[in-house]
Scaffold this active site. Structure first.
Site, PDB file in Angstrom:
ATOM      1  CG  HIS A 111      -1.655   1.194   1.502  1.00  0.00           C
ATOM      2  ND1 HIS A 111      -1.359   2.124   2.695  1.00  0.00           N
ATOM      3  CD2 HIS A 111      -2.477   1.876   0.648  1.00  0.00           C
ATOM      4  CE1 HIS A 111      -2.209   3.070   2.319  1.00  0.00           C
ATOM      5  NE2 HIS A 111      -2.766   3.088   1.254  1.00  0.00           N
ATOM      6  CB  SER A 112       0.740   4.232   0.503  1.00  0.00           C
ATOM      7  OG  SER A 112       0.869   5.615   0.407  1.00  0.00           O
TER       8      SER A 112
END
Length: 301
Positions: A111-112
């Site tokens: 994520h991210s």
């Protein structure tokens, strides 16, 4: 797919792990003999980022998920005094975890900022990465080449300043409220709570204090240029599933379009939700359904 995230969570409670001779902490879901995916969280988050998604994927795909706390985050050790928190340093965290877990190759769920780390690894060491599942992140933050000196100046000046004291709050609710109010991307209290709970520790006077290394808030000394990031993305050979939130950070921005176009074999899904859609109670089941359906249809995990 499971009927609800709460049912799966009861069946697959996370187990704490210590990796890299105690330097890295992690949470694990699933059986230790199942195919292992490593999960990589975003900036200022921690392994609890996958608390709601991991049990669903374990049940759907029959895998084990090991979610790391990157250095300076969650329960992992801070970088040494002369150390840094560059993206390539987090790549070393992943490789150290793989060594501890005896993984020659793994799938990455990221994520991210974790997605940026996953992209670097997949480009530089393609033999170590079987597949990529990226959530609202692709490529890496970058600085135009003409701003190299300015970026270095900001970083050098910031690194010479004394470290600030870790924030303290009267209780966990106040800490959650601070995360909601001060987040770089919008997040609500229900979504933020698992992250804050793992990232705080009690103090002797009954307060809670953040575990995060305050150096994480300092600007990077050096960043890749946009051209370097595009080149790295073009070198990714692993199959890649990108899941974005409708209110996420990518969308149809010019940079995001260029980044997606650079990756060969990218599959994109845009779902209702924000930047943390894999942790949002109303979005996580759909995220799990897309991941399970996509990789389950390949016949391998």
């Amino acid at each position: 797919m499971p009927q609800s995230s709460s049912t799966a969570a009861r069946a697959y409670a996370p187990q704490p792990l210590s990796l890299a001779q105690g330097r890295l902490a992690a949470l694990s879901w699933g059986h230790s003999d199942a195919p292992t995916w490593l999960a990589l969280h975003g900036w200022l988050d921690n392994a609890a980022s996958f608390t709601r998604l991991a049990p669903l994927l374990v049940e759907a795909l029959g895998i084990r998920i090991v979610a790391l706390d990157f250095r300076g985050h969650g329960h992992s050790a801070h970088a040494p005094p002369a150390g840094d928190y560059a993206l390539w340093d987090y790549c070393q965290d992943v490789l150290d975890a793989m060594e501890t877990l005896a993984l020659e190759q793994t799938s990455l769920l990221a994520h991210s900022m974790g997605a940026a780390v996953a992209c670097l690894l997949a480009a530089a060491l393609p033999e170590r990465v079987e597949r990529l599942t990226l959530i609202d992140g692709l490529g890496a933050l970058n600085t135009p080449i003409e701003e190299t000196a300015s970026q270095l100046r900001k970083g050098l000046i910031a690194y010479r300043r004394p470290l600030s004291r870790a924030p303290r709050y009267p209780d966990i609710e106040s800490a959650v409220a601070a995360r909601v109010a001060g987040g770089v991307t919008p997040i609500d209290s229900i979504t933020a709570t698992p992250l804050v709970e793992r990232n705080t520790q009690p103090t002797a006077d009954g307060h809670v204090q953040m575990r995060t290394d305050s150096r994480l808030l300092k600007p990077s000394l050096v960043r890749f240029t946009p051209e370097q990031v595009i080149s790295l993305l073009a070198d990714i050979t692993a199959p890649l599933l990108l899941i974005e939130g409708e209110q996420g950070i990518l969308g149809e921005r010019k940079w995001a379009q260029e980044a997606r176009q650079a990756v060969k074999g990218l599959t994109r899904q845009v779902l209702k939700g924000g930047h943390h859609l894999h942790l949002e109670p109303r979005a996580v089941a759909q995220v799990a359904s897309v991941i399970g359906g996509h990789w389950g249809n390949t016949g391998t995990v």
